[in-house]
Design an enzyme around this catalytic site. Structure first.
Site, PDB file in Angstrom:
ATOM      1  CE  LYS A   1      -1.791   3.049   2.634  1.00 55.25           C
ATOM      2  NZ  LYS A   1      -1.765   4.206   1.739  1.00 55.25           N
TER       3      LYS A   1
ATOM      4  CB  CYS B   1      13.177   8.602   8.416  1.00 54.32           C
ATOM      5  SG  CYS B   1      14.261   7.485   7.518  1.00 54.32           S
TER       6      CYS B   1
ATOM      7  CD  GLU C   1      10.004  12.573  11.416  1.00 51.38           C
ATOM      8  OE1 GLU C   1       8.867  12.137  11.623  1.00 51.38           O
ATOM      9  OE2 GLU C   1      10.899  11.896  10.875  1.00 51.38           O
TER      10      GLU C   1
ATOM     11  CD  GLU D   1      12.785   0.103   9.837  1.00 50.94           C
ATOM     12  OE1 GLU D   1      13.423   1.057  10.321  1.00 50.94           O
ATOM     13  OE2 GLU D   1      13.120  -1.083   9.984  1.00 50.94           O
TER      14      GLU D   1
HETATM   15  P1  NAD Z   1       2.396   8.417   7.701  1.00 52.19           P
HETATM   16  O1  NAD Z   1       2.592   7.653   8.948  1.00 52.19           O
HETATM   17  O2  NAD Z   1       1.444   9.535   7.692  1.00 52.19           O
HETATM   18  O3  NAD Z   1       1.926   7.438   6.528  1.00 52.19           O
HETATM   19  C1  NAD Z   1       2.663   6.294   6.179  1.00 52.19           C
HETATM   20  C2  NAD Z   1       1.733   5.300   5.511  1.00 52.19           C
HETATM   21  O4  NAD Z   1       0.758   4.883   6.470  1.00 52.19           O
HETATM   22  C3  NAD Z   1       0.964   5.857   4.319  1.00 52.19           C
HETATM   23  O5  NAD Z   1       0.884   4.883   3.315  1.00 52.19           O
HETATM   24  C4  NAD Z   1      -0.407   6.119   4.924  1.00 52.19           C
HETATM   25  O6  NAD Z   1      -1.454   6.094   3.982  1.00 52.19           O
HETATM   26  C5  NAD Z   1      -0.530   4.988   5.908  1.00 52.19           C
HETATM   27  N1  NAD Z   1      -1.507   5.212   6.983  1.00 52.19           N
HETATM   28  C6  NAD Z   1      -1.892   6.387   7.519  1.00 52.19           C
HETATM   29  N2  NAD Z   1      -2.841   6.178   8.459  1.00 52.19           N
HETATM   30  C7  NAD Z   1      -3.044   4.838   8.525  1.00 52.19           C
HETATM   31  C8  NAD Z   1      -3.900   4.000   9.299  1.00 52.19           C
HETATM   32  N3  NAD Z   1      -4.741   4.496  10.208  1.00 52.19           N
HETATM   33  N4  NAD Z   1      -3.847   2.668   9.095  1.00 52.19           N
HETATM   34  C9  NAD Z   1      -3.003   2.128   8.195  1.00 52.19           C
HETATM   35  N5  NAD Z   1      -2.171   2.887   7.414  1.00 52.19           N
HETATM   36  C10 NAD Z   1      -2.196   4.215   7.589  1.00 52.19           C
HETATM   37  O7  NAD Z   1       3.862   8.886   7.251  1.00 52.19           O
HETATM   38  P2  NAD Z   1       4.258   9.741   5.975  1.00 52.19           P
HETATM   39  O8  NAD Z   1       3.836  11.147   6.216  1.00 52.19           O
HETATM   40  O9  NAD Z   1       3.804   9.051   4.743  1.00 52.19           O
HETATM   41  O10 NAD Z   1       5.846   9.618   6.005  1.00 52.19           O
HETATM   42  C11 NAD Z   1       6.641  10.400   6.804  1.00 52.19           C
HETATM   43  C12 NAD Z   1       7.090   9.632   8.023  1.00 52.19           C
HETATM   44  O11 NAD Z   1       7.771   8.437   7.623  1.00 52.19           O
HETATM   45  C13 NAD Z   1       8.090  10.390   8.871  1.00 52.19           C
HETATM   46  O12 NAD Z   1       7.745  10.296  10.215  1.00 52.19           O
HETATM   47  C14 NAD Z   1       9.411   9.669   8.587  1.00 52.19           C
HETATM   48  O13 NAD Z   1      10.367   9.781   9.613  1.00 52.19           O
HETATM   49  C15 NAD Z   1       8.957   8.283   8.396  1.00 52.19           C
HETATM   50  N6  NAD Z   1       9.965   7.493   7.675  1.00 52.19           N
HETATM   51  C16 NAD Z   1      10.693   6.574   8.379  1.00 52.19           C
HETATM   52  C17 NAD Z   1      11.679   5.837   7.742  1.00 52.19           C
HETATM   53  C18 NAD Z   1      12.485   4.796   8.475  1.00 52.19           C
HETATM   54  O14 NAD Z   1      13.061   3.923   7.833  1.00 52.19           O
HETATM   55  N7  NAD Z   1      12.539   4.820   9.802  1.00 52.19           N
HETATM   56  C19 NAD Z   1      11.921   6.032   6.376  1.00 52.19           C
HETATM   57  C20 NAD Z   1      11.150   6.972   5.700  1.00 52.19           C
HETATM   58  C21 NAD Z   1      10.169   7.694   6.357  1.00 52.19           C
END
Ligand code: NAD
Length: 498
Positions: A192, A303, A402, A268
């Site tokens: 997804k 991240c 963040e 992650e």
């Molecule tokens: P997000 O948590 O808003 O969304 C991530 C994914 O989760 C998306 O596909 C979103 O549609 C889905 N999602 C959202 N709500 C959900 C729910 N209730 N149930 C199931 N899925 C749901 O994050 P983002 O804004 O897309 O990405 C940014 C974040 O990702 C930052 O916090 C960043 O640090 C983190 N990140 C971490 C790493 C790592 O390896 N640690 C790498 C890249 C990004």
């Protein structure tokens, strides 16, 4: 068309691009069962790129049922590893052969510079698929050191159906860090992508089929988190949920797993990484260069962004001066211009978030040294200058939350003990940088940092061989390296009485 080399070449390719916005289930493109779509908007200029299928519970049910069926049929899960290897390598080849198209989709969809989409994202995605493909026929199981009249076999088996939920900042790479080890070990996967950047995942699914991955093994369900993401996370027939995204949603996914079938959950999540520069840093210019990359690359939407720069007082002024000079090379430009280093923020919401944090920084008494403004608004796109604040305290909002944008907080310290205390004073523990000429200090600091990754005298190093992930609320488990196989396999102990 030959390889594009100028903005107009890329624009011409964009004009001829046929963008698919459909879901990919059981080897077929199809609309969402409901018929619903959402607009996929380019942050380059605010224009609609495509109508994308807005999947929901019905699509999740269909994809999971197909994924389960093909898993049990064994067409992929029981294939000899050497055969899966060949298909994975072909998949990696196809990603590389379609690099221009994939890079263009990534840039149009999430705004990153085309030179990085092509040189970093496509390359990194293909490398992950290839690395796990190549690894899978070289791993042995274990025999326990038993008594003479017994044999204890410890074997790894694929978990079954994996749901992979990924973010928008490195759409292809984050997907392939999950697809590489999950497919190589024989699982069926439902990917997804983020609703903010679904296009490359949708395109990659077709390339996977072309490479020989059987229908139903890789499914892609675009849509919102609270609809299709939640449906997958709550699904009773998903065995493992792997996630990259925010800490807030990561916590929610643990709840969903507990409320449903206790599926394995690997997370992650976010970061607020300290980059510590001691007075005896071996090369201040190199530290400045790395500090600028650490906060401006990918528009700060990383991240592991080195968003807290901890500087020892003796080199603070000089280092800030050097970073300001470096930032001249990171001013926003049109993402399709091959010279651009800093592109557009992913969408209006993210741009607004970043501008609000910049406002909070000034209001709470930090000193704005450079940047801080929205730019290129006349394009309809989402651009912001890389921004540096000095005189930041670790308890200020810009140092504790963040931001996920190009906003650097410079925090002064004196001595190793204070540096470590400030560095660890965060709910996150993803990554850290340390700059010193003193070997003993480098090791002592690295050991004291509560962080999954530590980089000495550089920032953001590593390759597929090094595990990637965090301590504390940055998540659990690791992407990359052979350690990632832990997420996608169950361990079975078979004890035989002879
Ligand atoms: P997000 O948590 O808003 O969304 C991530 C994914 O989760 C998306 O596909 C979103 O549609 C889905 N999602 C959202 N709500 C959900 C729910 N209730 N149930 C199931 N899925 C749901 O994050 P983002 O804004 O897309 O990405 C940014 C974040 O990702 C930052 O916090 C960043 O640090 C983190 N990140 C971490 C790493 C790592 O390896 N640690 C790498 C890249 C990004």
């Amino acid at each position: 068309m030959s390889t594009p080399t100028s903005r107009s070449d890329w624009e011409a390719l964009a004009a001829s691009l046929k963008i698919t916005g459909q879901a990919f289930i059981n080897g077929q493109y199809q609309g969402a069962a409901s018929g619903d779509t959402f607009d996929c908007i380019s942050p380059i200029d605010g224009q609609v790129l495509a109508k994308v299928a807005s999947c929901d519970l019905a699509d999740a049910n269909l994809a999971v049922a197909n994924a389960r069926e093909v898993f049990e049929a064994g067409t992929w899960s029981m294939l000899p590893p050497v055969k899966r290897k060949q298909v994975m390598i072909k998949f990696a080849d196809l990603l590389e052969e379609n690099a221009d198209e994939l890079a263009l989709l990534e840039t149009l969809d999430m705004g990153k510079p085309i030179q990085h989409s092509k040189g970093v994202d496509v390359v990194g995605a293909a490398r992950a698929i290839r690395w796990y493909g190549e690894a899978i026929d070289k791993i042995y199981d274990e025999i326990a050191p038993t008594a003479h009249n017994e044999i204890g076999m410890i074997t790894r088996e694929p978990v079954g159906v994996v749901a992979a939920i990924v973010p928008w900042n490195f759409p292809m790479i984050m997907a392939c860090w999950k697809l590489g080890p999950s497919l190589a070990t024989g699982n069926s996967v439902i990917l997804k992508p983020s609703e903010k950047s679904p296009l490359t995942a949708i395109r990659m699914a077709q390339l996977a089929i072309e490479a020989g991955i059987p229908a139903g093994v890789l499914n892609v369900l675009p849509g919102y988190g609270h609809t299709v993401g939640k449906a997958l996370a709550l699904h009773m027939d998903v065995d493992t949920l792997v996630f990259t995204g925010s800490t807030k949603i990561a916590k929610q996914l643990m709840i969903y797993a507990g409320e449903s079938n206790m599926k394995r959950v690997w997370l992650e999540a976010g970061g607020k990484s300290p980059n510590i520069v001691f007075n005896d840093a071996p090369d201040l210019k190199a530290a400045a260069e790395a500090a600028a990359v650490a906060i401006a690359f990918n528009q700060g939407e990383v991240c592991t962004a080195g968003s807290r720069l901890l500087v020892e007082s003796g080199v603070k002024d000089e280092l800030i001066k050097l970073i300001v000079e470096e930032m001249q090379g990171w001013q926003p430009g049109h993402p399709l211009d091959p010279k651009t280093t800093c592109g557009a923020m992913v969408d209006q919401q993210q741009l607004t978030n970043v501008l609000n944090y910049i406002k909070a920084g000034s209001e709470q008494g930090a000193t704005l040294v450079d940047g801080g403004k929205q730019v290129m608004a006349e394009t309809g796109g989402m651009y912001v200058q890389p921004t540096i604040f000095s005189n930041v305290r670790n308890d200020m909002t810009i140092a504790s939350e963040e931001i996920f944008g190009p906003v650097l907080s410079v925090i002064e310290f004196d001595g190793m003990e204070q540096a470590v205390k400030i560095a660890n004073d965060t709910m996150y523990g993803l990554a850290a940088g340390v700059w010193t000429s003193n070997l003993s200090k480098a090791h002592k600091t690295a050991k004291a940092l509560r962080s999954g990754m530590v980089w000495i005298n550089h920032y953001d190093g590593g390759d597929m061989t090094a595990p990637f992930g965090g301590y504390k609320q940055s998540g659990n488990g690791r992407d990359k390296s052979l350690h990632a196989f832990d997420k996608y396999t169950e361990i079975k102990a078979t004890w035989i009485a002879l």
